[in-house]
Design an enzyme around this catalytic site. Sequence first.
Site, short mmCIF file in Angstrom:
data_model
loop_
_atom_site.label_atom_id
_atom_site.label_comp_id
_atom_site.label_asym_id
_atom_site.label_seq_id
_atom_site.Cartn_x
_atom_site.Cartn_y
_atom_site.Cartn_z
N CYS A 164 58.52 3.23 -9.12
CA CYS A 164 59.57 3.78 -9.98
C CYS A 164 60.88 3.07 -9.68
CB CYS A 164 59.75 5.29 -9.75
SG CYS A 164 58.32 6.28 -10.20
N GLU A 166 54.73 -1.56 -11.45
CA GLU A 166 53.65 -0.75 -12.02
C GLU A 166 53.93 -0.47 -13.48
OE1 GLU A 166 51.51 3.56 -11.22
OE2 GLU A 166 52.63 2.58 -9.62
#
Length: 467
Positions: free
Chosen positions: A324, A358
Amino acid sequence: SQAASQAASQAGQLKSPPVLKQPIEKNEQQPRKQQLSAWDLLYYVHYEEHDRRLDEWVPLSRFDVSTLHRIPPPEEEHDIMIGDAGGMDDWRRSTRRASDGKFSRSNASSRRSRNSSNASSSALSDIKGRGGNNNDNNGGIDSSHQNNSNSSDALLRRGGNWHGNSGNPDLAELEAEHHEITKVKNVAQIVMGKYLVEAWYYSPFPPPYDRADTLYICEFTLKYMRKPRFFLKHCAECPHKSPPGDEIYREGRLSVYELDGKDHRVYCQNLCLLAKLFLDHKTLYYDVDPFYFYVITEVDDEGAHIVGYFSKEKVSAEDYNLACILTFPQYQKCGYGKFIISLSYELSKREGKPGSPEKPLSDLGKISYRSYWTHVLLTLFSSQTGEENVQIKDISLMTGIKTEDIISTLQSLNMIRFWKGQHVVFVMQDFLKKYMAQKKKIRLCDPKCLTWIPHAERKKGGSSASD
């Protein structure tokens, strides 16, 4: 004299004691609840083909009523009463924004009806029941409550990302439930330091914080409070002036701290809750133990103020170097996004293995990463004469960027060509000179200011020292 007597009478009425209503006996009939009209309600509006952070609560006066249509009511009619959440939900669902989208965006900090998510109350209670301290002066998550996701939920949530729209019929119900829970933002705004920041998305704060119009956040501990008096008292007594963890980077007023989610569990959980207000495609993890968190701060005489962060899995089979990433809205457009990205790649280079963020990336994340990759590659090409026989793998090792990200960036720049039976990187010198002439000021990580040793090397050093 008549006006004076009326004023005196009104003053007397204000000073008179309040009249206490007699309690209603159980056997007495309850008075009928007040009927609400459509003009008394606020309506939650989502703009099609736009990000959900633009969603807002609006009165009926903002609509072009001639373009509205009513969805056929269910078989059983429900009166719209105060406290009747189902009826209010029906009213909200029965209205739609005019297709021309003429009305502009207004401040979303007004008082709003909070009952639109009751249809998923069981799912919400499952999420929020995993932790939470209901005392206003001690906001934070009880670390004794940990997230025990079932197998189907775990398939959709990996490393902090929500992987929706999987197409798997077994997960369709869970995906629909997740969308229902998160489609309406529940916190209007936060007070963080000297900034008042409007929230963008839903975040599963534990009750009663999940229905607060305004949450007050301590910049140094990230504890959250509902009432300003508790917030001011906490700020006056808080001994902390920086995030916990180890400082691994210092460049002027810029400082970065590394936190192990296992060692600083409550802080990292609070950080995830806070970040979810501004991240749509990320899922909240109460179990933060598998992650490292890197908190970026601005330092002044009052302390180290958090401006953003990124998290990273301790062990990633896909070689993800970032789970994140967030720069808080009040610090955006200051170059911190590129700095955070460059820091994650500098850590990858020191680990000796290329990395990649990601997926899926948010819309802002895609823009930031593509801009960073373009800058790094074009800067590298500008330093070469063209006689070197550089392979994509060599570029990956030099930059820390995975080969697939390099290829996708070069394709977007139209630099991949087919020549003599093989694909080559075709760099136009005019384009390269034009780009470098812009002399864009991009804030990147300075390797000289980074004092960080890969965790794998720390373990080896520790084992050898102990022997």
